[in-house]
Design a protein around this motif. Structure first.
Motif, short mmCIF file in Angstrom:
data_model
loop_
_atom_site.label_atom_id
_atom_site.label_comp_id
_atom_site.label_asym_id
_atom_site.label_seq_id
_atom_site.Cartn_x
_atom_site.Cartn_y
_atom_site.Cartn_z
N SER A 89 12.16 80.44 32.21
CA SER A 89 13.42 79.88 31.71
C SER A 89 13.91 78.72 32.57
CB SER A 89 14.51 80.97 31.64
OG SER A 89 14.69 81.57 32.90
N GLN A 90 13.30 78.54 33.75
CA GLN A 90 13.67 77.44 34.65
C GLN A 90 12.65 76.31 34.53
OE1 GLN A 90 16.57 77.51 36.40
NE2 GLN A 90 16.89 79.48 35.35
N ALA A 91 13.12 75.13 34.19
CA ALA A 91 12.24 74.00 33.94
C ALA A 91 11.37 73.66 35.15
CB ALA A 91 13.06 72.77 33.54
N LYS A 137 -1.33 77.74 32.10
CA LYS A 137 -1.20 77.44 30.68
C LYS A 137 0.22 77.76 30.27
CE LYS A 137 -5.96 79.03 29.92
NZ LYS A 137 -6.14 79.59 31.28
N VAL A 138 0.69 77.12 29.20
CA VAL A 138 2.06 77.35 28.75
C VAL A 138 2.09 77.51 27.24
CG1 VAL A 138 4.32 76.25 28.45
CG2 VAL A 138 3.24 76.26 30.69
N VAL A 139 2.94 78.44 26.77
CA VAL A 139 3.12 78.67 25.34
C VAL A 139 4.58 78.42 24.98
CG1 VAL A 139 3.02 80.38 23.47
CG2 VAL A 139 1.28 80.39 25.27
N LEU A 140 4.79 77.67 23.89
CA LEU A 140 6.12 77.44 23.35
C LEU A 140 6.21 78.19 22.01
CD1 LEU A 140 8.86 75.91 23.46
CD2 LEU A 140 7.74 74.03 22.21
N PRO A 141 6.79 79.39 22.02
CA PRO A 141 6.94 80.13 20.77
C PRO A 141 8.20 79.67 20.04
CG PRO A 141 7.78 81.44 22.57
CD PRO A 141 7.33 80.12 23.17
N GLY A 142 8.59 80.38 19.00
CA GLY A 142 9.86 80.02 18.38
C GLY A 142 10.02 80.44 16.94
N VAL A 143 11.22 80.92 16.63
CA VAL A 143 11.64 81.23 15.27
C VAL A 143 13.07 80.75 15.15
CG1 VAL A 143 12.17 83.06 13.63
CG2 VAL A 143 10.14 83.25 15.05
N GLY A 144 13.39 80.03 14.06
CA GLY A 144 14.77 79.58 13.89
C GLY A 144 14.85 78.11 13.52
N ILE A 161 5.34 81.72 29.28
CA ILE A 161 5.92 81.74 27.94
C ILE A 161 7.34 81.20 28.05
CG2 ILE A 161 6.45 83.13 25.92
CD1 ILE A 161 3.54 83.31 26.62
N ILE A 162 7.60 80.05 27.45
CA ILE A 162 8.91 79.42 27.57
C ILE A 162 9.96 80.27 26.86
CG2 ILE A 162 10.29 77.39 27.02
CD1 ILE A 162 7.77 75.71 27.29
N ASP A 163 10.98 80.67 27.62
CA ASP A 163 12.06 81.51 27.09
C ASP A 163 13.29 80.63 26.86
OD1 ASP A 163 13.83 83.46 26.40
OD2 ASP A 163 13.89 84.43 28.37
N TYR A 164 13.51 80.28 25.59
CA TYR A 164 14.70 79.49 25.26
C TYR A 164 15.49 80.14 24.13
CZ TYR A 164 11.80 77.49 21.49
OH TYR A 164 10.99 77.32 20.38
#
Length: 203
Positions: free
Chosen positions: A30-32, A40-47, A4-7
């Motif tokens: 959090s490290q590329a 598998k990878v998930v890109l979540p996000g709000v904003g 889960i990508i943490d940005y």
């Protein structure tokens, strides 16, 4: 293992909790340079779109995402994470996105609404799946999911997976090769959302 990508773009813990309910193991990334280690990878996000892209670039995560996509492993964008898959957004001026799917992200146009509606679009709404893919396997053609957004995608290729209506019809899900995206929040959409996440786990 699902990364889960943490940005720092919100809703991450609820995504992790929802995956746990369907028996999926997740870890924040959090490290590329670590992204390639996941199945598998998930890109979540709000904003805001521009701020999110700046954070991805600052961490060199945008390059790592492109490299991960090229491996053919499954990738899922949720809400803002889906919008970031597109070429650009009009939010607070034009900002380039990841460019993985042709099209752009625009604000809901009240002038096109047939009746007065509030922006943002918040609450339960239907999604009409326009094709069958592994991510919506076992779901009906029309399902309810939970939405929170003021901007929506205009897709300019054959990646459209689902459409919804709020004032007018808009793209609410995409699927292209190993890339999937949902404008609504599966992690907040009860059994239907959990089925989507379970399907992603099984890809």
């Amino acid at each position: 293992m699902i990364g889960i990508i943490d940005y720092k773009a919100g809703n991450i813990q609820s995504v992790i909790n929802a995956f746990a309910k369907v028996g999926a193991s997740c870890k924040l990334v959090s490290q590329a340079n670590e992204l390639k280690n996941y199945d598998k990878v998930v890109l979540p996000g709000v904003g805001a779109f521009a701020e999110a892209m700046d954070r991805l670039k600052d961490a060199n995560m945008h390059t790592a995402i492109h490299e991960f996509i090229l491996t053919g492993k499954p990738f899922l964008g949720i809400c803002l994470g889906m919008q970031l898959l597109f070429e650009q957004s009009d939010e607070f001026g034009v900002t380039n996105g990841l460019g993985l799917i042709k099209g752009k992200v625009v604000k809901f146009d009240k002038a096109k609404f047939s009746s007065p509606l509030k922006i943002p679009h918040v609450g339960w709404n239907t999604i009409n799946f326009t094709k069958k893919t592994p991510i919506n396997q076992g779901l009906k053609e029309l399902e309810y999911l939970y939405f929170v957004h003021s901007f929506h995608a205009i897709c300019q290729d054959d990646a459209v997976l689902g459409e919804s209506e709020y004032g007018y019809k808009f793209v609410s899900a995409v699927a292209k090769d190993n890339i999937y995206g949902f404008q609504p929040h599966p992690e907040k959409s009860h059994n239907v959302g959990l089925k989507i996440l379970e399907n992603f786990k099984e890809l």
